[in-house]
Every structure is written in C-alpha cells, then in structure tokens.
Design a protein around this motif. Structure first.
Motif, PDB file in Angstrom:
ATOM      1  N   LEU A 104       9.802  -7.865  -8.707  1.00  0.00           N
ATOM      2  CA  LEU A 104       8.561  -7.810  -9.482  1.00  0.00           C
ATOM      3  C   LEU A 104       7.432  -7.213  -8.656  1.00  0.00           C
ATOM      4  CD1 LEU A 104       7.625  -8.711 -12.323  1.00  0.00           C
ATOM      5  CD2 LEU A 104       6.854 -10.847 -11.288  1.00  0.00           C
ATOM      6  N   ILE A 105       7.331  -7.625  -7.378  1.00  0.00           N
ATOM      7  CA  ILE A 105       6.294  -7.087  -6.497  1.00  0.00           C
ATOM      8  C   ILE A 105       6.499  -5.594  -6.278  1.00  0.00           C
ATOM      9  CG2 ILE A 105       5.477  -7.097  -4.095  1.00  0.00           C
ATOM     10  CD1 ILE A 105       5.951 -10.139  -4.105  1.00  0.00           C
ATOM     11  N   GLY A 106       7.730  -5.192  -6.012  1.00  0.00           N
ATOM     12  CA  GLY A 106       7.995  -3.781  -5.731  1.00  0.00           C
ATOM     13  C   GLY A 106       7.824  -2.881  -6.926  1.00  0.00           C
ATOM     14  N   LEU A 107       8.184  -3.366  -8.123  1.00  0.00           N
ATOM     15  CA  LEU A 107       8.203  -2.510  -9.310  1.00  0.00           C
ATOM     16  C   LEU A 107       6.991  -2.683 -10.212  1.00  0.00           C
ATOM     17  CD1 LEU A 107      11.991  -2.897 -10.134  1.00  0.00           C
ATOM     18  CD2 LEU A 107      10.843  -0.770  -9.489  1.00  0.00           C
ATOM     19  N   LYS A 108       6.257  -3.791 -10.032  1.00  0.00           N
ATOM     20  CA  LYS A 108       5.116  -4.000 -10.926  1.00  0.00           C
ATOM     21  C   LYS A 108       3.872  -4.555 -10.243  1.00  0.00           C
ATOM     22  CE  LYS A 108       7.178  -4.612 -15.498  1.00  0.00           C
ATOM     23  NZ  LYS A 108       7.189  -5.460 -16.714  1.00  0.00           N
ATOM     24  N   GLY A 109       3.982  -4.920  -8.968  1.00  0.00           N
ATOM     25  CA  GLY A 109       2.880  -5.645  -8.353  1.00  0.00           C
ATOM     26  C   GLY A 109       2.482  -5.111  -7.003  1.00  0.00           C
ATOM     27  N   SER A 110       2.081  -6.040  -6.119  1.00  0.00           N
ATOM     28  CA  SER A 110       1.572  -5.663  -4.807  1.00  0.00           C
ATOM     29  C   SER A 110       1.784  -6.817  -3.840  1.00  0.00           C
ATOM     30  CB  SER A 110       0.084  -5.315  -4.892  1.00  0.00           C
ATOM     31  OG  SER A 110      -0.666  -6.452  -5.325  1.00  0.00           O
ATOM     32  N   TYR A 111       1.586  -6.526  -2.550  1.00  0.00           N
ATOM     33  CA  TYR A 111       1.739  -7.518  -1.490  1.00  0.00           C
ATOM     34  C   TYR A 111       0.512  -7.392  -0.585  1.00  0.00           C
ATOM     35  CZ  TYR A 111       4.479 -10.551   1.671  1.00  0.00           C
ATOM     36  OH  TYR A 111       4.946 -11.604   2.427  1.00  0.00           O
ATOM     37  N   THR A 112      -0.290  -8.458  -0.511  1.00  0.00           N
ATOM     38  CA  THR A 112      -1.528  -8.429   0.264  1.00  0.00           C
ATOM     39  C   THR A 112      -1.326  -9.145   1.595  1.00  0.00           C
ATOM     40  OG1 THR A 112      -2.863  -8.391  -1.749  1.00  0.00           O
ATOM     41  CG2 THR A 112      -3.972  -9.049   0.271  1.00  0.00           C
ATOM     42  N   VAL A 113      -1.714  -8.483   2.685  1.00  0.00           N
ATOM     43  CA  VAL A 113      -1.533  -9.028   4.029  1.00  0.00           C
ATOM     44  C   VAL A 113      -2.856  -8.981   4.787  1.00  0.00           C
ATOM     45  CG1 VAL A 113       0.894  -8.334   4.143  1.00  0.00           C
ATOM     46  CG2 VAL A 113      -0.868  -6.768   4.972  1.00  0.00           C
ATOM     47  N   LYS A 158      -1.215  -3.962  -0.544  1.00  0.00           N
ATOM     48  CA  LYS A 158      -0.225  -2.914  -0.333  1.00  0.00           C
ATOM     49  C   LYS A 158       0.723  -2.802  -1.526  1.00  0.00           C
ATOM     50  CE  LYS A 158      -0.142  -2.937   4.719  1.00  0.00           C
ATOM     51  NZ  LYS A 158       0.738  -2.887   5.916  1.00  0.00           N
ATOM     52  N   ILE A 159       1.188  -1.576  -1.769  1.00  0.00           N
ATOM     53  CA  ILE A 159       2.187  -1.332  -2.804  1.00  0.00           C
ATOM     54  C   ILE A 159       3.388  -0.644  -2.166  1.00  0.00           C
ATOM     55  CG2 ILE A 159       0.504  -1.202  -4.668  1.00  0.00           C
ATOM     56  CD1 ILE A 159       0.724   1.846  -4.523  1.00  0.00           C
ATOM     57  N   LEU A 160       4.519  -0.708  -2.850  1.00  0.00           N
ATOM     58  CA  LEU A 160       5.762  -0.155  -2.317  1.00  0.00           C
ATOM     59  C   LEU A 160       5.882   1.329  -2.673  1.00  0.00           C
ATOM     60  CD1 LEU A 160       8.403  -0.822  -0.817  1.00  0.00           C
ATOM     61  CD2 LEU A 160       9.438  -1.299  -3.050  1.00  0.00           C
ATOM     62  N   LEU A 161       6.128   2.138  -1.659  1.00  0.00           N
ATOM     63  CA  LEU A 161       6.329   3.580  -1.835  1.00  0.00           C
ATOM     64  C   LEU A 161       7.710   3.969  -1.326  1.00  0.00           C
ATOM     65  CD1 LEU A 161       2.937   5.071  -0.533  1.00  0.00           C
ATOM     66  CD2 LEU A 161       3.477   4.224  -2.815  1.00  0.00           C
ATOM     67  N   MET A 162       8.174   5.131  -1.814  1.00  0.00           N
ATOM     68  CA  MET A 162       9.440   5.688  -1.339  1.00  0.00           C
ATOM     69  C   MET A 162       9.238   7.161  -1.011  1.00  0.00           C
ATOM     70  SD  MET A 162      13.104   6.091  -3.307  1.00  0.00           S
ATOM     71  CE  MET A 162      14.516   6.809  -2.446  1.00  0.00           C
ATOM     72  N   ASN A 163       9.712   7.576   0.158  1.00  0.00           N
ATOM     73  CA  ASN A 163       9.658   8.985   0.533  1.00  0.00           C
ATOM     74  C   ASN A 163      10.831   9.709  -0.117  1.00  0.00           C
ATOM     75  OD1 ASN A 163       9.408  11.483   1.686  1.00  0.00           O
ATOM     76  ND2 ASN A 163       9.869  10.819   3.777  1.00  0.00           N
ATOM     77  N   LEU A 164      10.528  10.504  -1.122  1.00  0.00           N
ATOM     78  CA  LEU A 164      11.581  11.180  -1.889  1.00  0.00           C
ATOM     79  C   LEU A 164      12.226  12.325  -1.122  1.00  0.00           C
ATOM     80  CD1 LEU A 164       9.921  11.335  -5.434  1.00  0.00           C
ATOM     81  CD2 LEU A 164      11.564   9.664  -4.551  1.00  0.00           C
ATOM     82  N   PHE A 177      11.690   3.360   2.246  1.00  0.00           N
ATOM     83  CA  PHE A 177      10.709   2.571   1.515  1.00  0.00           C
ATOM     84  C   PHE A 177       9.720   1.989   2.517  1.00  0.00           C
ATOM     85  CE2 PHE A 177      14.439   2.312  -1.275  1.00  0.00           C
ATOM     86  CZ  PHE A 177      13.868   2.552  -2.524  1.00  0.00           C
ATOM     87  N   LYS A 178       8.474   1.841   2.103  1.00  0.00           N
ATOM     88  CA  LYS A 178       7.505   1.119   2.933  1.00  0.00           C
ATOM     89  C   LYS A 178       6.320   0.686   2.080  1.00  0.00           C
ATOM     90  CE  LYS A 178       4.736   4.997   4.776  1.00  0.00           C
ATOM     91  NZ  LYS A 178       4.237   5.614   6.029  1.00  0.00           N
ATOM     92  N   TRP A 187       5.461  10.740  -0.951  1.00  0.00           N
ATOM     93  CA  TRP A 187       5.484   9.290  -1.177  1.00  0.00           C
ATOM     94  C   TRP A 187       5.282   8.977  -2.649  1.00  0.00           C
ATOM     95  CZ3 TRP A 187       7.486   6.385   2.388  1.00  0.00           C
ATOM     96  CH2 TRP A 187       7.458   6.824   3.716  1.00  0.00           C
ATOM     97  N   PHE A 188       6.296   8.366  -3.223  1.00  0.00           N
ATOM     98  CA  PHE A 188       6.330   8.073  -4.661  1.00  0.00           C
ATOM     99  C   PHE A 188       6.118   6.574  -4.880  1.00  0.00           C
ATOM    100  CE2 PHE A 188       8.826   6.871  -8.463  1.00  0.00           C
ATOM    101  CZ  PHE A 188       8.230   7.699  -9.416  1.00  0.00           C
ATOM    102  N   PRO A 189       5.078   6.169  -5.637  1.00  0.00           N
ATOM    103  CA  PRO A 189       4.903   4.744  -5.958  1.00  0.00           C
ATOM    104  C   PRO A 189       6.089   4.235  -6.775  1.00  0.00           C
ATOM    105  CG  PRO A 189       2.891   5.988  -6.411  1.00  0.00           C
ATOM    106  CD  PRO A 189       3.976   6.993  -6.155  1.00  0.00           C
TER     107      PRO A 189
END
Length: 613
Positions: free
Chosen positions: A106-115, A129-135, A158-159, A175-177
């Motif tokens: 859910l965090i990776g595909l619809k949300g975020s992670y705050t640090v 932060k949101i999850l990105l992928m280097n295509l 992914f990062k 970098w693709f969200p």
C-alpha cells in the motif's frame, strides 16, 4: 470448502480499508524502507512472498473486536492505526498474517514513508518519501561469479526519494513513481505510457529504450496481470480457533515478538479497556517526554503490570495466565498513572535521551509511586514531601554506577522486596536501605576513589556526563533551560603554543588538553553568570568570585590553580572537593525529615571544608 486463493495486486489493493482491515491482535507496522524495496524486488523477480492469512468476520461479530485501518502514509516510529468504520451489511476480512507485507504494498503503490531528516536542534524535521523505480537499469547488467550466478542482492533499482525533491532524469536514470502503475489498467494504456516516456526522453540509446520497455512492462505484469498474492481464508467465527491460527502463524520465526503474541491474548480477555490503544497512547507519551525513539514498548508496559503487582515479571508466556491478565486489567489505570508520574519526574530531573542509560530505572520509580499511593484515589496521588530529591539522587547514582546492568531482573526483584519491607513501616523513599543492600549484594553505589576518578574523568560528549552534572549540582528542576555548561579553564588557554610558553612539557600537553574536555573542568552557570564569565578575563573573573560561589561549584579558591601551568593541580584539587560532595549525596538523602522539617543538603559546608583544606 476452498480455503486457498490467488489474487492479483490490483484486485486486493482496492479492498484494503474498504473490506480488508486489521484486527487489534496485530502489532503496528514496523518495516523499514529497505524491507519494502526488497519486497518489490522479490515480486519483480517472481519470487513467492509467502501466503497471507485472512479471516472473514460476519457483521454480527463486529462489536466483539477492535478493528483498525491500514496506514498508507506511514511516519517512521508511529504506532497508531485509525479505528475502522465497517459497513454493517457485509462481512469484513481481517488480516491474521501478512499485515506488514500488505501495508508495504500500500505504501509503495499508493502512499508514502516519512522519515527523520537526521538533523538535530532547530534543523530537525521529517522527509516524506515515495517509492521510485529506475526504468533504465537492467537486472541483467551485473557481472556473474564463477558459477554463473549474479552477485548482487537487489536486481531492480527501487528506492525511496523525497517527494518534493525528485531526482533529475538523464540517459542513465529515468525515475518512475511506482504509484503511477496502478493508473495504467490495460495493455493499450501501458503501450501509450511507454511511448510517452520514450518521446519525453529522446536521447536514450537502444539498450536503455529496451530496458525501459522491459522494466515498465514487468512492473505492470506484477501489479495487474499475475496472481502474485496467495491467501488462506478462514470463515469460522471461533475466537479460540482464530487466536490459535494467529499464534501458530506467527510463532515460528521472528515475524512477531513475544509481546505481540501476548498482546493478542490480552486483547481477547480485557473487557474494560482497549489494550492496543491503551498501550499505544502511553508508549507514545513516554517516548516523547523522555526523548526515546524505541523504548517503552509493549514488553515494558506488560512487565510493569506484573512488577507493580508483585507477580513474576519475567517476560514468559507462563506468567500471563488469565488470573494475571485480569490483575493487570483491574490495576491498569493505577499502573498507567504511576508510569506517567515517573516519566514526569525523569523529565524534570533532566534524565532523558542519552542520559537515560537504562529505561528500567523508570519502572523502579513508578513501582514506588504505585505502592506508596496505594489506597488513594488517583487524583490524589502525589510524590511524598522530600522524595523528589531523594529519588533524583538515588536513581542518578543507580544509572551512574550501572546498577541495572547485567542481571537486571535479579536486581529489580531485590529492589521490590526491599521496597515492600520498608513501606510496611514508612512512607518515604528508602535511600539508605536500598543503597546499603545494593552495595552488599555486589551492586556498589559508594563513591570511593575509583568511582570519583571515573566521575571527574567523564568526557562531556559521553551519555553519562549529564548524570554527573545532575549529581554535582543539586538542582530540583532541570527541564527549565536557564543554564549552560561552561569550561572553567577555557579551551583556548590550553592550546599547544600557549602551554609551551607556560613551560608545560611537550609530552604532557596532550594530557592537559584531554582534561580540558572532561567534567573536572566543567561548571554549570545560569545565563546571567555565563554572561559575566565571558565578559571578563579569567584572572579578573577568579578574583571577583565569592566564597559562596566556590562552595556552590566545588571549585578551589586558590587563584594560582587557575594558571595554565597548574591546570593538572587544579584538576586534582577539584577532584577532592567533588569527592567530598559525592560522599554526602546519598547520606544526606537518606536522612528522614522530622515533622515540619524540609530535607535539604548541607553540601555547601562540606565543599567549604574541602576548599579551606
């Protein structure tokens, strides 16, 4: 009846917080961003991510359970999930095993992670932060070892990246969200998305264009096409069976701590309180007030309930019998009150953050407050007159001497037994009995030559240094920051060239400078006193100090000792004065006030005798 099912991520994800929820027996979300990245890498590589365990709860049982929503915008360290509002007309599905993985999706595909941003002081803050992928990064580019196997742990790039500072794209990284893949619902949209990305990045070579197509297509397959999720669905409404399934599913490895399993039992048996929300609220309050990021967890709270009520407080399943669970529930309000009162005391004493070298110290003082206030309404609970000073000096000495290190449970049981014996006759904190008995059983709390030497040699960057200052200065409330730590002999007077001119031997210069940063050369001044200090030359400052000032700070009153050449003699002289003060700290605290008398330290007299000597 079929109980095992397969599902696509795009099918299951929209059901989360619609008809899929979390039961109160589950722990809060605890995964780190690196674990989420590994989960997505596993999915992309076609690896199994284990079976989920779900329970279908019928509407007539909704009122029997506390049910929570999944969190999709997660803040690191948060332990809070919002209560769920369930539609009354259809069954809800509760996750017995797999909450961490589903929340991560859910965090990776619809949300975020705050640090945290890693800064301290005024610059401290949070990064969303949101999850990105280097295509453009191919999983097939790395070298292979001699067996033909790839050597890296993660194949796909992914990062998590700050949502307001996304990296720039170039010919090596696009970098693709990851959340955008959800919006691409069919293959035509996928083809159009790939064409648009290629159009926006015309400088990509043939290999990079191929990587882009493959990676985005693979990500889309994982989310929309493949049945990557497998789950077991239990439909029986038996609490016992569900709990048994939950414990068996989670007791075979490190997925859950013992406290999570025990909390599941308590949750099912408590009637007066919501065990999860109760423990979450007090955990948050104690962590925030005492500046602790991970301390005071469920283990700690449940052990406190056992410890305060004279039960075996070893964190073992055998101690959480139905009888003991009922005792904790019936006394929970008082347990909570005692813990929060002790937390307030430690914050007032300034024993928090790194200075709180053992969190069991809070439990010890909370236990005393719990017992000394027994029989009173909670609104009337108080710290007995004179106890704040006694408690502060004793617990600071406990932490300085490391009394709770090693076999802490044995020491704590010894403390509780001593406390119970004392409170049968007296209603004040038993400093003398505790200090004497602790020393007798090998937990030395005396300030002998060795202890004093360690005390004055503390480097100010060490976490024990605030405890030493707490003992040296008999201040009642350290939470008001109207003071500052100041070097007696300023560091610029201990520079190498200056010491050489003063005649200090080259081999001794490093020793002089080392002592400059240790406690023997530190004093605490009020803001006004500090301004006075910094506005004068050291010689003038020394010449204008009063006898009362020397006494207060355990400083020698010989002006010659403040010359750089005599710095080591200054350290020795101050060590003697500090030793005299520490010698009476616990002795004075042990003295019991007579009716109408307020206990106070006669430490100034001791310091004065040392100064005159």
């Amino acid at each position: 009846m079929q109980k095992y099912f397969g599902a696509r991520i795009c099918e299951l994800l929209p059901r989360i917080n619609t008809d899929i929820f979390i039961p109160s027996i589950q722990r809060p979300y605890v995964w780190e961003p690196e674990q989420i990245v590994k989960l997505f890498d596993s999915l992309m590589r076609g690896y199994p991510i284990n079976t989920f365990m779900l329970w279908e709860l019928t509407p007539d049982h909704f009122g029997d359970w506390d049910i929570y929503r999944f969190v999709n915008n997660f803040k690191h360290g948060d332990i809070h999930n919002d209560p769920a509002v369930l539609p009354p007309e259809k069954a809800a599905t509760l996750v017995l095993d797999g909450q961490q993985r589903l929340t991560s999706l859910l965090i990776g595909l619809k949300g975020s992670y705050t640090v945290r941003n890693g800064a301290r002081g005024k610059g401290a803050g949070w990064i969303n932060k949101i999850l990105l992928m280097n295509l453009l990064d191919s999983p097939d580019d790395d070298e292979e070892d001699t067996d033909g196997l790839k050597v890296r742990e993660l194949y796909y790039s992914f990062k998590f990246v700050a949502s307001d500072r996304l990296p720039k794209n170039d010919t090596t990284a696009l970098w693709f969200p990851v959340s955008k893949i959800i919006q691409i619902t069919d293959r035509d949209q996928l083809a159009a998305a790939i064409d648009r990305l290629l159009l926006l990045n015309p400088d990509l070579d043939g290999n990079r264009q191929t990587n882009l197509r493959k990676n985005l297509h693979r990500l889309w397959q994982v989310v929309h096409e493949e049945q990557t999720l497998a789950y077991y669905l239990e439909r029986e409404q038996s609490y016992d069976k569900v709990l048994d399934i939950f414990i068996r599913a989670n007791d075979g490895g490190t997925k859950l701590s013992k406290s999570d399993l025990l909390m599941s039992m308590i949750t099912l048996r408590w009637d007066q309180f919501n065990a999860r929300s109760e423990t979450e609220s007090i955990t948050y309050a104690m962590r925030k007030k005492l500046d602790q990021e991970n301390a005071f967890d469920r283990d700690y709270l449940l052990r406190s309930g056992l410890f305060f009520n004279d039960l075996d407080f070893a964190f073992q399943l055998r101690n959480f019998t139905p009888r003991n669970i009922a005792i904790i529930e019936n006394t929970w309000q008082r347990v909570k009150r005692a813990l929060l009162m002790a937390t307030d005391l430690f914050a007032q004493f300034g024993i928090k953050g790194g200075a709180l070298t053992g969190v069991n110290a809070v439990m010890l003082i909370a236990c005393y407050l719990y017992k000394v206030n027994a029989g009173r309404p909670e609104a009337d609970w108080t710290v007995p007159d004179g106890d704040e000073r006694r408690i502060r000096r004793w617990i600071t000495s406990v932490l300085f001497h490391g009394v709770l290190s090693g076999a802490a449970n044995v020491t704590m049981e010894f403390y509780r037994r001593c406390l119970n014996e004392h409170l049968k006759l007296q209603a004040y904190f038993p400093v003398e009995e505790l200090s004497t008995r602790m020393t007798t059983r090998g937990r030395d709390m005396t300030y002998d030559e060795t202890a004093v030497g360690r005390f004055v040699a503390q480097e100010m960057k060490h976490r024990v240094a605030p405890l030493c200052l707490n003992l040296l200065y008999d201040r009642e409330d350290w939470s008001i920051k109207d003071w500052q730590v100041v070097q007696v002999i300023p560091s610029f007077r201990l520079l190498e060239d200056r010491l050489r001119l003063q005649g200090v031997q080259p081999e001794e210069i490093g020793v002089y400078q080392s002592w400059g940063a240790r406690l023997a050369n530190q004093m605490i001044l009020t803001d006004d006193e500090a301004r006075d200090y910094y506005s004068m030359d050291l010689e003038d400052w020394v010449a204008t100090r009063t006898a009362e000032f020397w006494q207060k700070h355990c400083l020698p009153n010989d002006p010659a000792l403040y010359e750089e050449f005599n710095f080591l003699e200054f350290v020795q002289a101050r060590k003697r004065l500090i030793a005299q003060r520490l010698d009476v700290v616990l002795k004075d605290s042990a003295r019991v006030p007579e009716a109408g008398e307020t206990i106070r330290a006669d430490l100034a007299e001791a310091a004065l005798l040392g100064a005159d000597a």
